[in-house]
Write an enzyme that holds these catalytic residues in place. Structure first.
Site, PDB file in Angstrom:
ATOM      1  N   HIS A  19       0.827  -1.206   0.000  1.00 22.66           N
ATOM      2  CA  HIS A  19       0.000   0.000   0.000  1.00 22.66           C
ATOM      3  C   HIS A  19       0.863   1.259   0.000  1.00 22.66           C
ATOM      4  O   HIS A  19       0.681   2.159  -0.838  1.00 22.66           O
ATOM      5  CB  HIS A  19      -0.927  -0.003   1.216  1.00 22.66           C
ATOM      6  CG  HIS A  19      -1.850   1.169   1.281  1.00 22.66           C
ATOM      7  ND1 HIS A  19      -3.109   1.158   0.747  1.00 22.66           N
ATOM      8  CD2 HIS A  19      -1.679   2.420   1.807  1.00 22.66           C
ATOM      9  CE1 HIS A  19      -3.690   2.328   0.941  1.00 22.66           C
ATOM     10  NE2 HIS A  19      -2.838   3.121   1.572  1.00 22.66           N
ATOM     11  N   GLU A  20       1.794   1.316   0.935  1.00 21.92           N
ATOM     12  CA  GLU A  20       2.617   2.520   1.059  1.00 21.92           C
ATOM     13  C   GLU A  20       3.566   2.689  -0.123  1.00 21.92           C
ATOM     14  O   GLU A  20       3.896   3.817  -0.502  1.00 21.92           O
ATOM     15  CB  GLU A  20       3.403   2.487   2.375  1.00 21.92           C
ATOM     16  CG  GLU A  20       2.541   2.482   3.630  1.00 21.92           C
ATOM     17  CD  GLU A  20       1.605   3.676   3.704  1.00 21.92           C
ATOM     18  OE1 GLU A  20       1.925   4.732   3.125  1.00 21.92           O
ATOM     19  OE2 GLU A  20       0.541   3.563   4.347  1.00 21.92           O
ATOM     20  N   HIS A  23       1.956   4.860  -2.790  1.00 21.64           N
ATOM     21  CA  HIS A  23       2.104   6.296  -2.542  1.00 21.64           C
ATOM     22  C   HIS A  23       3.535   6.747  -2.835  1.00 21.64           C
ATOM     23  O   HIS A  23       3.751   7.788  -3.469  1.00 21.64           O
ATOM     24  CB  HIS A  23       1.762   6.604  -1.084  1.00 21.64           C
ATOM     25  CG  HIS A  23       0.337   6.333  -0.714  1.00 21.64           C
ATOM     26  ND1 HIS A  23      -0.734   6.785  -1.448  1.00 21.64           N
ATOM     27  CD2 HIS A  23      -0.198   5.646   0.342  1.00 21.64           C
ATOM     28  CE1 HIS A  23      -1.868   6.413  -0.868  1.00 21.64           C
ATOM     29  NE2 HIS A  23      -1.564   5.710   0.208  1.00 21.64           N
TER      30      HIS A  23
END
Length: 424
Positions: A19-20, A23
């Site tokens: 997920h990170e 970003h």
């Protein structure tokens, strides 16, 4: 328990990392400075700095984050007048390091009591050197200077040109969306991998696979390869239709219409009544047809992905229309309990659990709730509509309210999970 704990840490770590990284990757592409990429929360146990980003692993394996310059991290390294610092200079007498921590020291550092600084636009710092308050000295700060924060974390300063708000609106929207997108990709990939670990994948067709010996179906004359077209007057097009029709007639005679060798035939049978989840359902002893081709395995992964997403949306829709209960939600404790059940099913159970969690995390993160990625995207959309940036103060207030709501909800959900799974 040890295996469950290790599996939990690995599963949770993969979800957060993927997920990170979404970003992180799109922020880098947009020229936004990623100051820190952290896996875990709390005190750091390992760190490494590379290409302007500080990578950390923290002691609590619950969550993680990326710190984007100018996005929600301004207060972490705010330097106030009177703060005792140590600065380090390069050959051009530019400040390359600012130490605001008492946990570390700078080699040949210059003690400085801060008077004022600008680390965003003009890049300077001034103060009293070595306690001499008779003269205020001004130093220029290098664009890529480092700052050691009070907790000892070393990150790069955040000049205006590399801050989140300096990137274009499409780039910021993509950066906000990328975390959930990566979770969707992970879920699909894991479901496809799961398809290749099975001996054969279900085709969801109305053709019978194995027919158990001495079963209700076998005694009625059904055999492997028969294609069921009707149960009573209900048309059957796939396995879902067939299993639903059979299950809904426990102990009741039904007429089965099927095709064999291109000819339509009929037989009558009475599904055996069994108890499942405290309800009686019908069973006739048949198994779904399976396939082993490459295309079938890929299709299986896609179908599982679609079904999981559809189920999550239906649950969210039910919560909106019928009101939600804390039992409809689950936090880290529920994930741990689910990990325990998945571990008992072996590698395939863990893979399936990981894929379900990943798509769940992606969808929930896109809900238009302040402090979630979906809330940030909503603010981006509003900015696009009004054609001007949303005031930082208003955005900060909305985000803080959303964060407090989420924090309260997380505490309630965690306590509810503890009661559900561990307090009898």
């Amino acid at each position: 328990m040890i295996i469950t704990i290790i599996t939990f840490i690995i599963v949770f770590g993969i979800l957060v990392l993927v997920h990170e990284y979404g970003h992180y990757f799109f922020a880098k592409r947009a020229g936004i400075l990623v100051r820190e990429f952290s896996i875990g929360m709390g005190p750091k146990i390992w760190w490494k700095r590379k290409n302007g980003t500080t990578y950390t692993i923290r002691i609590l394996p619950l969550g993680g984050y990326v710190r984007l310059a100018g996005a929600d991290d301004e207060d972490q390294d705010e330097l106030k007048p009177g703060t005792p610092l140590t600065i380090q200079l390069n050959d051009r007498h530019e400040v390359t390091s600012i130490n605001a921590s008492d946990k570390t020291t700078l080699f040949q550092g210059i003690p400085l009591q801060l008077v004022d600084c600008d680390l965003e636009d003009e890049l300077w710092i001034k103060g009293y050197v070595n306690g001499d308050e008779s003269e205020v000295k001004l130093y220029h700060v290098n664009h890529d200077a480092m700052i050691i924060e009070r907790d000892g974390t070393e990150v790069q300063i955040a000049p205006r040109d590399v801050q989140f708000q300096s990137a274009s609106l499409p780039a910021r929207m993509m950066t906000n969306f990328a975390g959930a997108m990566n979770n969707f990709i992970l879920s699909l990939v894991v479901f496809v991998i799961l398809g290749f670990t099975l001996a054969g994948v279900p085709t969801n067709s109305n053709q019978l696979g194995k027919v158990n010996d001495n079963s209700v179906a076998a005694k009625a004359g059904l055999a492997s390869g028969d294609r069921i077209t009707k149960v009573n007057d209900t048309k059957i097009s796939d396995w879902t239709d067939l299993s639903t029709s059979i299950s809904s007639h426990p102990g009741k005679q039904v007429t089965i219409t099927y095709q064999r060798d291109g000819k339509s035939r009929q037989t009558k049978l009475t599904p055996k009544a069994i108890e499942r989840n405290h309800q009686k359902v019908g069973q006739i002893g048949i198994m779904e047809e399976t396939a082993t081709s490459f295309a079938a395995r890929i299709n299986f992964g896609w179908q599982q992905f679609v079904q999981a997403g559809t189920l999550i949306f239906s649950v969210l829709g039910h919560m909106v229309t019928h009101g939600f209960s804390l039992n409809d939600l689950g936090g880290p404790v529920a994930i741990y309990a689910g990990t325990s059940q998945a571990t008992a099913l072996g590698v395939n159970g863990v893979l399936n659990f990981l894929a379900l969690l990943s798509i769940n995390l992606g969808i929930v993160n896109l809900l238009p709730i302040p402090a979630l990625d979906g809330g940030k995207l909503l603010l981006n959309i509003i900015e696009a509509i009004i054609r001007r940036p949303i005031p930082e103060k208003a955005e900060g207030i909305v985000t803080m309210i959303g964060f407090l709501i989420l924090l309260t909800l997380m505490i309630l959900v965690t306590w509810n999970d503890i009661q559900r799974y561990f307090i009898r």
